[in-house]
Design a protein around this motif. Structure first.
Motif, short mmCIF file in Angstrom:
data_model
loop_
_atom_site.label_atom_id
_atom_site.label_comp_id
_atom_site.label_asym_id
_atom_site.label_seq_id
_atom_site.Cartn_x
_atom_site.Cartn_y
_atom_site.Cartn_z
N ILE A 88 0.84 -1.20 0.00
CA ILE A 88 0.00 0.00 0.00
C ILE A 88 0.87 1.25 0.00
O ILE A 88 0.62 2.21 -0.74
N ILE A 111 1.13 6.45 -7.09
CA ILE A 111 -0.04 7.24 -7.49
C ILE A 111 0.19 8.72 -7.24
O ILE A 111 -0.15 9.57 -8.08
N LYS A 119 -3.86 5.42 -11.26
CA LYS A 119 -4.02 4.19 -10.50
C LYS A 119 -3.01 3.15 -11.01
O LYS A 119 -2.46 3.27 -12.12
N GLU A 166 -9.02 5.52 5.37
CA GLU A 166 -8.74 6.17 4.10
C GLU A 166 -9.99 6.92 3.65
O GLU A 166 -9.91 8.02 3.12
N PHE A 207 2.33 1.61 -3.50
CA PHE A 207 1.30 2.02 -4.46
C PHE A 207 0.92 3.49 -4.27
O PHE A 207 0.72 4.22 -5.25
N GLU A 208 0.78 3.91 -3.02
CA GLU A 208 0.40 5.30 -2.77
C GLU A 208 1.46 6.28 -3.28
O GLU A 208 1.13 7.35 -3.82
N LYS A 215 -9.01 -1.46 0.26
CA LYS A 215 -8.02 -0.40 0.02
C LYS A 215 -7.14 -0.76 -1.18
O LYS A 215 -6.85 0.10 -2.04
N LEU A 267 -6.66 1.27 -4.83
CA LEU A 267 -5.36 1.72 -5.35
C LEU A 267 -5.06 1.09 -6.71
O LEU A 267 -4.50 1.74 -7.59
#
Length: 499
Positions: free
Chosen positions: A221, A228, A234, A419, A224-225, A258, A262
């Protein structure tokens, strides 16, 4: 043409591997007893074997009578001898590696991995991929780039024994046919600062044809965040050929929503159950729940009913004796010299043909300040059900008892980093409480009997759990934050992030 041949070869290997696996799946119970006796015979002359009369162990019952369940503290005197270079202590030779893990009462733990045990660490992951390819019917991902979010592969030596994090050790054993397409670079993998490392991984991967990504959910996560945030797209837009995510270490379900947000598109998920002590299980059918227990990988398993764990007269059950849908403390005997070793994980069988499990919690991670003994599986399933009824996105959460509130009855306090908050937070809270009551009758009785009041939610600021992990030196690698506790040590530290 070359890409076609790679895919075709991978599919042929996969189907052959799955056919060969059918035997151990069908005959797991018999193989387990033979495996134990083989391990006993091999280690008869070790210091541990002589101390526990291995020469007179001929049955599982003999073993259980002569070899008590042990934790790391019990085996530590033997491991300290091994660390000093002594041979023939727990296993016939000194270990090939020590997997160094962070402990609590023991400080750092040094888990031995023998020359016989190391290949199974790699074989477990390979088998997971082969089963996926065979079930999926294609192997498109083999022609793209693959990333493994892991600890540093740099190893130190303890009296000549190479020592490091398990993921770093495994990095030295990735098959050659995967090395060419593997990311990140060796230099980036060597970085210790996790935030800087993830930033560098983003740089190295954002323009690549990523097809397989592996790591534990919290750090996937985070990766990925960052992708992004930097690219404004995405993950499936950035990596349109991303086919597979391989994950493990924690239950994936609480992270699913979540992750799907993502990703922004369909990606197959294969869950695994690796640890420093061995590679225990993987999702052999990515379309179904449950992990296939690897009963032919040098590990003999015993299972203690969770309600009996820690008691002197606790039952030690084998595969032949387990029941479905009950929680068991997992006990291991391995070809690396761990004997009746309590790893601290709790599993629940959902099938016997073949033996499939869910990882339902940790023996030390529970909430029972009021006698309710709530475990991780129960809170994770309650959260999943609440999110389905009151749509929300949860980054992470932690449950702790509040025994001495300033006013009113005691309660369970849930620290939640959202989130995306539910539109009706009060309805979400009530649903979460109701779902936990359905799953734990003791908790239900405490609420009904006015011993406890309904749970309370404490909302945490964005990135609270990352900041907490960073403050505790537990950011990255295989570090995991416990979902629940029987005290307020973690809760008190999370208080500074509440909003």
């Amino acid at each position: 043409m070359l890409n076609f041949l790679k895919k075709k070869t991978a599919l042929i290997w996969a189907k052959k591997h799955v056919r060969k696996s059918a035997d151990f799946k069908e005959n797991a119970e018999n193989y387990q007893e033979k495996l134990l006796l083989s391990l006993i015979y091999t280690a008869q002359k070790t210091l541990f074997g002589r101390a526990h009369d291995f020469e007179n162990i001929h049955t599982i019952k003999d073993f259980q009578e002569k070899v008590p369940v042990a934790d790391y503290e019990d085996l530590k005197p033997y491991i300290e001898k091994v660390k000093r270079g002594q041979r023939n202590i727990l296993w016939t030779e000194t270990p090939e590696y020590f997997a160094k893990t962070s402990g609590t009462t023991s400080g750092s733990k040094y888990i031995p991995i023998s020359k016989e045990g190391m290949p199974f660490q790699v074989a477990g992951a390979q088998s997971a991929l082969f089963h996926y390819i065979a079930k999926k019917g294609n192997a498109d991902f083999v022609n793209g780039k693959m990333i493994f979010l892991q600890g540093s592969p740099e190893l130190e030596e303890v009296f000549g024994i190479k020592t490091g994090r398990l993921s770093g050790i495994v990095a030295h054993h990735i098959p050659k046919y995967l090395q060419k397409n593997r990311l990140p670079s060796w230099e980036t993998n060597m970085m210790e600062d996790w935030e800087a490392k993830v930033d560098k991984i983003v740089q190295e991967t954002e323009k690549e044809n990523m097809t397989l990504i592996s790591g534990i959910p919290p750090w996937l996560i985070m990766y990925f965040e960052k992708l992004i945030e930097k690219n404004g797209k995405k993950i499936k837009q950035l990596f349109p050929n991303l086919q597979l995510i391989v994950t493990g270490g924690v239950n994936y379900e609480p992270y699913r929503e979540k992750m799907e947000e993502l990703l922004g598109g369909k990606v197959d998920i294969v869950q695994t159950f690796p640890a420093s002590e061995g590679f225990f299980a993987f999702q052999d059918d990515y379309t179904k729940e449950g992990l296939l227990l690897l009963t032919n990988h040098g590990i003999f398993y015993e299972f203690i009913p969770l309600e009996q764990f820690g008691k002197a007269d606790a039952q030690r059950l084998t595969l032949k004796e387990i029941e479905l849908h009950k929680d068991y403390a997992l006990i291991l005997t391995t070809n690396s010299g761990l004997w009746a070793y309590s790893i601290g994980d709790v599993v629940r069988f959902i099938d016997k043909k073949p033996h499939r499990i869910l990882v339902s919690g940790r023996t030390k991670h529970f909430t029972s300040a009021f006698g309710e003994h709530v475990i991780a599986f129960e809170v994770e399933e309650a959260m999943k059900a609440a999110v389905e009824k009151f749509p929300a996105q949860i980054t992470e959460f932690h449950l702790a008892p509040q025994v001495n509130p300033q006013e009113g009855l005691p309660y369970h306090e849930w620290f939640i980093e959202f989130e995306k908050e539910p539109d009706n937070l009060e309805g979400f809270k009530n649903e979460l409480d109701d779902q936990l009551r359905k799953r734990n009758t003791y908790y239900d009785d405490l609420i009904s009997g006015n011993i406890l009041q309904k749970l309370k939610i404490t909302r945490l600021s964005r990135n609270a759990f990352q900041e907490y992990a960073k403050s505790q030196g537990k950011l990255g690698g295989q570090n995991k934050i416990p979902r629940l506790a029987n005290d307020r040590k973690t809760a008190d530290l999370l208080e500074i992030y509440k909003i």
